[in-house]
Scaffold this motif. Structure first.
Motif, PDB file in Angstrom:
ATOM      1  N   ARG A 148     129.458  51.438  36.364  1.00 22.72           N
ATOM      2  CA  ARG A 148     128.667  52.184  37.348  1.00 22.72           C
ATOM      3  C   ARG A 148     127.878  53.321  36.713  1.00 22.72           C
ATOM      4  O   ARG A 148     127.365  54.179  37.411  1.00 22.72           O
ATOM      5  CB  ARG A 148     129.580  52.731  38.435  1.00 22.72           C
ATOM      6  CG  ARG A 148     130.129  51.637  39.340  1.00 22.72           C
ATOM      7  CD  ARG A 148     131.107  52.154  40.355  1.00 22.72           C
ATOM      8  NE  ARG A 148     130.570  53.242  41.154  1.00 22.72           N
ATOM      9  CZ  ARG A 148     131.302  53.984  41.974  1.00 22.72           C
ATOM     10  NH1 ARG A 148     132.590  53.738  42.115  1.00 22.72           N
ATOM     11  NH2 ARG A 148     130.760  54.947  42.663  1.00 22.72           N
ATOM     12  N   ASP A 194     135.164  59.700  42.794  1.00 25.97           N
ATOM     13  CA  ASP A 194     133.703  59.906  42.856  1.00 25.97           C
ATOM     14  C   ASP A 194     133.409  61.320  43.253  1.00 25.97           C
ATOM     15  O   ASP A 194     134.068  61.934  44.006  1.00 25.97           O
ATOM     16  CB  ASP A 194     133.068  58.959  43.867  1.00 25.97           C
ATOM     17  CG  ASP A 194     132.596  57.681  43.208  1.00 25.97           C
ATOM     18  OD1 ASP A 194     132.783  56.632  43.825  1.00 25.97           O
ATOM     19  OD2 ASP A 194     132.033  57.751  42.111  1.00 25.97           O
ATOM     20  N   ASN A 207     142.825  46.518  32.652  1.00 29.08           N
ATOM     21  CA  ASN A 207     142.415  46.399  34.043  1.00 29.08           C
ATOM     22  C   ASN A 207     141.581  47.648  34.378  1.00 29.08           C
ATOM     23  O   ASN A 207     141.543  48.600  33.606  1.00 29.08           O
ATOM     24  CB  ASN A 207     143.631  46.274  34.952  1.00 29.08           C
ATOM     25  CG  ASN A 207     144.625  47.405  34.795  1.00 29.08           C
ATOM     26  OD1 ASN A 207     144.863  47.896  33.694  1.00 29.08           O
ATOM     27  ND2 ASN A 207     145.235  47.828  35.866  1.00 29.08           N
ATOM     28  N   PRO A 208     140.850  47.681  35.487  1.00 26.99           N
ATOM     29  CA  PRO A 208     140.044  48.841  35.840  1.00 26.99           C
ATOM     30  C   PRO A 208     140.903  50.094  36.038  1.00 26.99           C
ATOM     31  O   PRO A 208     142.025  50.028  36.561  1.00 26.99           O
ATOM     32  CB  PRO A 208     139.388  48.438  37.160  1.00 26.99           C
ATOM     33  CG  PRO A 208     139.432  46.954  37.179  1.00 26.99           C
ATOM     34  CD  PRO A 208     140.687  46.582  36.443  1.00 26.99           C
ATOM     35  N   LEU A 209     140.371  51.213  35.596  1.00 25.83           N
ATOM     36  CA  LEU A 209     140.976  52.526  35.802  1.00 25.83           C
ATOM     37  C   LEU A 209     140.046  53.300  36.718  1.00 25.83           C
ATOM     38  O   LEU A 209     138.875  53.502  36.391  1.00 25.83           O
ATOM     39  CB  LEU A 209     141.159  53.258  34.461  1.00 25.83           C
ATOM     40  CG  LEU A 209     141.984  52.515  33.414  1.00 25.83           C
ATOM     41  CD1 LEU A 209     141.807  53.157  32.050  1.00 25.83           C
ATOM     42  CD2 LEU A 209     143.447  52.519  33.828  1.00 25.83           C
ATOM     43  N   TRP A 210     140.561  53.737  37.858  1.00 25.77           N
ATOM     44  CA  TRP A 210     139.726  54.356  38.885  1.00 25.77           C
ATOM     45  C   TRP A 210     139.774  55.874  38.776  1.00 25.77           C
ATOM     46  O   TRP A 210     140.836  56.470  38.633  1.00 25.77           O
ATOM     47  CB  TRP A 210     140.186  53.935  40.271  1.00 25.77           C
ATOM     48  CG  TRP A 210     140.014  52.460  40.462  1.00 25.77           C
ATOM     49  CD1 TRP A 210     140.930  51.480  40.196  1.00 25.77           C
ATOM     50  CD2 TRP A 210     138.838  51.801  40.906  1.00 25.77           C
ATOM     51  NE1 TRP A 210     140.399  50.241  40.445  1.00 25.77           N
ATOM     52  CE2 TRP A 210     139.117  50.398  40.897  1.00 25.77           C
ATOM     53  CE3 TRP A 210     137.595  52.222  41.318  1.00 25.77           C
ATOM     54  CZ2 TRP A 210     138.182  49.451  41.273  1.00 25.77           C
ATOM     55  CZ3 TRP A 210     136.666  51.276  41.705  1.00 25.77           C
ATOM     56  CH2 TRP A 210     136.967  49.923  41.682  1.00 25.77           C
ATOM     57  N   TRP A 242     131.425  58.156  37.492  1.00 24.79           N
ATOM     58  CA  TRP A 242     131.503  56.782  36.987  1.00 24.79           C
ATOM     59  C   TRP A 242     132.379  55.926  37.889  1.00 24.79           C
ATOM     60  O   TRP A 242     132.210  54.732  37.966  1.00 24.79           O
ATOM     61  CB  TRP A 242     132.039  56.748  35.569  1.00 24.79           C
ATOM     62  CG  TRP A 242     131.106  57.334  34.549  1.00 24.79           C
ATOM     63  CD1 TRP A 242     129.809  57.734  34.736  1.00 24.79           C
ATOM     64  CD2 TRP A 242     131.408  57.603  33.195  1.00 24.79           C
ATOM     65  NE1 TRP A 242     129.282  58.235  33.573  1.00 24.79           N
ATOM     66  CE2 TRP A 242     130.253  58.165  32.604  1.00 24.79           C
ATOM     67  CE3 TRP A 242     132.540  57.435  32.416  1.00 24.79           C
ATOM     68  CZ2 TRP A 242     130.200  58.542  31.270  1.00 24.79           C
ATOM     69  CZ3 TRP A 242     132.488  57.810  31.079  1.00 24.79           C
ATOM     70  CH2 TRP A 242     131.332  58.353  30.529  1.00 24.79           C
ATOM     71  N   GLY A 243     133.358  56.545  38.557  1.00 28.46           N
ATOM     72  CA  GLY A 243     134.197  55.824  39.510  1.00 28.46           C
ATOM     73  C   GLY A 243     135.255  54.950  38.879  1.00 28.46           C
ATOM     74  O   GLY A 243     136.426  55.108  39.135  1.00 28.46           O
ATOM     75  N   VAL A 244     134.842  54.029  38.026  1.00 20.93           N
ATOM     76  CA  VAL A 244     135.778  53.089  37.415  1.00 20.93           C
ATOM     77  C   VAL A 244     135.361  52.849  35.964  1.00 20.93           C
ATOM     78  O   VAL A 244     134.172  52.808  35.655  1.00 20.93           O
ATOM     79  CB  VAL A 244     135.842  51.762  38.207  1.00 20.93           C
ATOM     80  CG1 VAL A 244     134.501  51.064  38.212  1.00 20.93           C
ATOM     81  CG2 VAL A 244     136.913  50.848  37.674  1.00 20.93           C
ATOM     82  N   ARG A 290     136.841  50.773  32.116  1.00 21.33           N
ATOM     83  CA  ARG A 290     137.730  49.790  31.531  1.00 21.33           C
ATOM     84  C   ARG A 290     137.689  50.007  30.027  1.00 21.33           C
ATOM     85  O   ARG A 290     136.672  50.428  29.480  1.00 21.33           O
ATOM     86  CB  ARG A 290     137.208  48.412  31.924  1.00 21.33           C
ATOM     87  CG  ARG A 290     137.937  47.234  31.498  1.00 21.33           C
ATOM     88  CD  ARG A 290     137.420  45.975  32.222  1.00 21.33           C
ATOM     89  NE  ARG A 290     136.023  45.667  32.024  1.00 21.33           N
ATOM     90  CZ  ARG A 290     135.524  45.128  30.918  1.00 21.33           C
ATOM     91  NH1 ARG A 290     136.294  44.848  29.907  1.00 21.33           N
ATOM     92  NH2 ARG A 290     134.242  44.854  30.838  1.00 21.33           N
ATOM     93  N   CYS A 295     131.681  51.297  31.268  1.00 18.99           N
ATOM     94  CA  CYS A 295     131.407  52.062  32.488  1.00 18.99           C
ATOM     95  C   CYS A 295     130.402  51.297  33.343  1.00 18.99           C
ATOM     96  O   CYS A 295     129.198  51.551  33.265  1.00 18.99           O
ATOM     97  CB  CYS A 295     130.847  53.431  32.131  1.00 18.99           C
ATOM     98  SG  CYS A 295     131.755  54.295  30.862  1.00 18.99           S
TER      99      CYS A 295
END
Length: 89
Positions: free
Chosen positions: A38, A89, A83-86, A65-67, A69, A36
């Motif tokens: 953010r 917010d 890859n990032p998971l969005w 957390w926004g994004v 992985r 995490c």
């Protein structure tokens, strides 16, 4: 659709998101991490509270957390990462 992951050995079989729940299925690994960036304290890893190997896990993800992985680590120390998971917010 941008669905991919990188690996030096372990296999991420499935990542599914339902609301704030993230489910992970993978080859047998010793650790499943939720990274995490953010979260306010750099990278955070979630360690399950019982000995592996693991083939699945479920996490609750906070929208702020926004994004996130996912990283998995096998018994030989080899990694795979998503890859990032969005999340909103």
């Amino acid at each position: 659709q941008g669905h991919f992951y990188a690996s030096t050995g372990p296999v991420l079989e499935d990542l599914s998101v339902t609301g704030d729940r993230l489910q992970v299925r993978c080859s047998p690994v010793q650790e499943i991490r939720l990274i995490c960036p953010r979260a306010g304290h750099g990278n955070t890893s979630f360690r399950l509270g019982w000995p592996g190997p693991y083939t699945e896990a479920e996490f609750s993800v906070r929208p702020e957390w926004g994004v996130v992985r996912v990283e998995i680590v096998d018994s030989r120390g080899r990694l795979a990462w998503s890859n990032p998971l969005w999340f909103a917010d």
